[in-house]
Design a protein around this motif. Sequence first.
Motif, mmCIF file in Angstrom:
data_model
loop_
_atom_site.group_PDB
_atom_site.id
_atom_site.type_symbol
_atom_site.label_atom_id
_atom_site.label_comp_id
_atom_site.label_asym_id
_atom_site.label_seq_id
_atom_site.Cartn_x
_atom_site.Cartn_y
_atom_site.Cartn_z
ATOM 1 N N SER A 227 0.839 -1.202 0.000
ATOM 2 C CA SER A 227 0.000 0.000 0.000
ATOM 3 C C SER A 227 0.876 1.255 0.000
ATOM 4 O O SER A 227 2.095 1.181 0.172
ATOM 5 N N ARG A 228 0.235 2.398 -0.163
ATOM 6 C CA ARG A 228 0.984 3.664 -0.172
ATOM 7 C C ARG A 228 1.773 3.817 1.117
ATOM 8 O O ARG A 228 1.367 3.349 2.171
ATOM 9 N N ILE A 229 2.872 4.489 1.055
ATOM 10 C CA ILE A 229 3.774 4.638 2.204
ATOM 11 C C ILE A 229 3.100 5.373 3.363
ATOM 12 O O ILE A 229 3.418 5.141 4.517
ATOM 13 N N THR A 230 2.131 6.224 3.064
ATOM 14 C CA THR A 230 1.457 6.967 4.132
ATOM 15 C C THR A 230 0.268 6.207 4.710
ATOM 16 O O THR A 230 -0.311 6.632 5.696
ATOM 17 N N ASP A 231 -0.109 5.079 4.085
ATOM 18 C CA ASP A 231 -1.219 4.264 4.592
ATOM 19 C C ASP A 231 -0.712 3.319 5.675
ATOM 20 O O ASP A 231 0.436 2.864 5.629
ATOM 21 N N ASP A 232 -1.576 2.992 6.599
ATOM 22 C CA ASP A 232 -1.225 2.092 7.689
ATOM 23 C C ASP A 232 -1.478 0.648 7.251
ATOM 24 O O ASP A 232 -2.624 0.245 7.087
ATOM 25 N N PRO A 233 -0.424 -0.150 7.047
ATOM 26 C CA PRO A 233 -0.619 -1.517 6.569
ATOM 27 C C PRO A 233 -1.253 -2.430 7.619
ATOM 28 O O PRO A 233 -1.830 -3.456 7.274
ATOM 29 N N SER A 234 -1.186 -2.052 8.879
ATOM 30 C CA SER A 234 -1.761 -2.912 9.918
ATOM 31 C C SER A 234 -3.287 -2.967 9.814
ATOM 32 O O SER A 234 -3.882 -4.011 10.082
ATOM 33 N N THR A 235 -3.917 -1.882 9.390
ATOM 34 C CA THR A 235 -5.375 -1.920 9.227
ATOM 35 C C THR A 235 -5.754 -2.805 8.045
ATOM 36 O O THR A 235 -6.740 -3.538 8.105
ATOM 37 N N HIS A 236 -4.959 -2.753 6.977
ATOM 38 C CA HIS A 236 -5.198 -3.614 5.817
ATOM 39 C C HIS A 236 -5.030 -5.079 6.217
ATOM 40 O O HIS A 236 -5.850 -5.931 5.877
ATOM 41 N N LEU A 237 -3.990 -5.372 6.967
ATOM 42 C CA LEU A 237 -3.721 -6.741 7.411
ATOM 43 C C LEU A 237 -4.817 -7.238 8.341
ATOM 44 O O LEU A 237 -5.258 -8.385 8.232
ATOM 45 N N ALA A 238 -5.288 -6.392 9.218
ATOM 46 C CA ALA A 238 -6.369 -6.782 10.134
ATOM 47 C C ALA A 238 -7.648 -7.089 9.370
ATOM 48 O O ALA A 238 -8.355 -8.048 9.697
ATOM 49 N N SER A 239 -7.956 -6.306 8.338
ATOM 50 C CA SER A 239 -9.178 -6.570 7.571
ATOM 51 C C SER A 239 -9.051 -7.866 6.779
ATOM 52 O O SER A 239 -10.027 -8.617 6.649
#
Length: 111
Positions: free
Chosen positions: A67-79
């Motif tokens: 994902s974009r560098i400013t996006d939080d990948p932990s929320t994507h991973l949790a979903s």
Amino acid sequence: MTTVDLHRPASAGEKLLRAILLPGARAIAVLRAYRNRRAVANLLSLDPHMLGDMGVTPHDVRSALASRITDDPSTHLASLAQERRAARTAQSRERQRRLSGDSPDQARPTN
């Protein structure tokens, strides 16, 4: 009876406060995303079975980091983990339904 106009224009003080706080809040969000990105990247060092215990795969981790560098990948991973859990639960319920001999038309009501 008194009515309150919720759509009144912002005062000069409110505009100034917004101009000061919004960039700070955005900077905090970017720093949090950076910190979480490092934590998610560390997950790649784990064994796939360990990741599976957490409900994710190495591909999920790499996908979150893409994902974009400013996006939080932990929320994507949790979903992703939540979606996988929901799919597994649905499969389990379907398997139980087939084993018990219920047809799809005879679905039991849930409480």
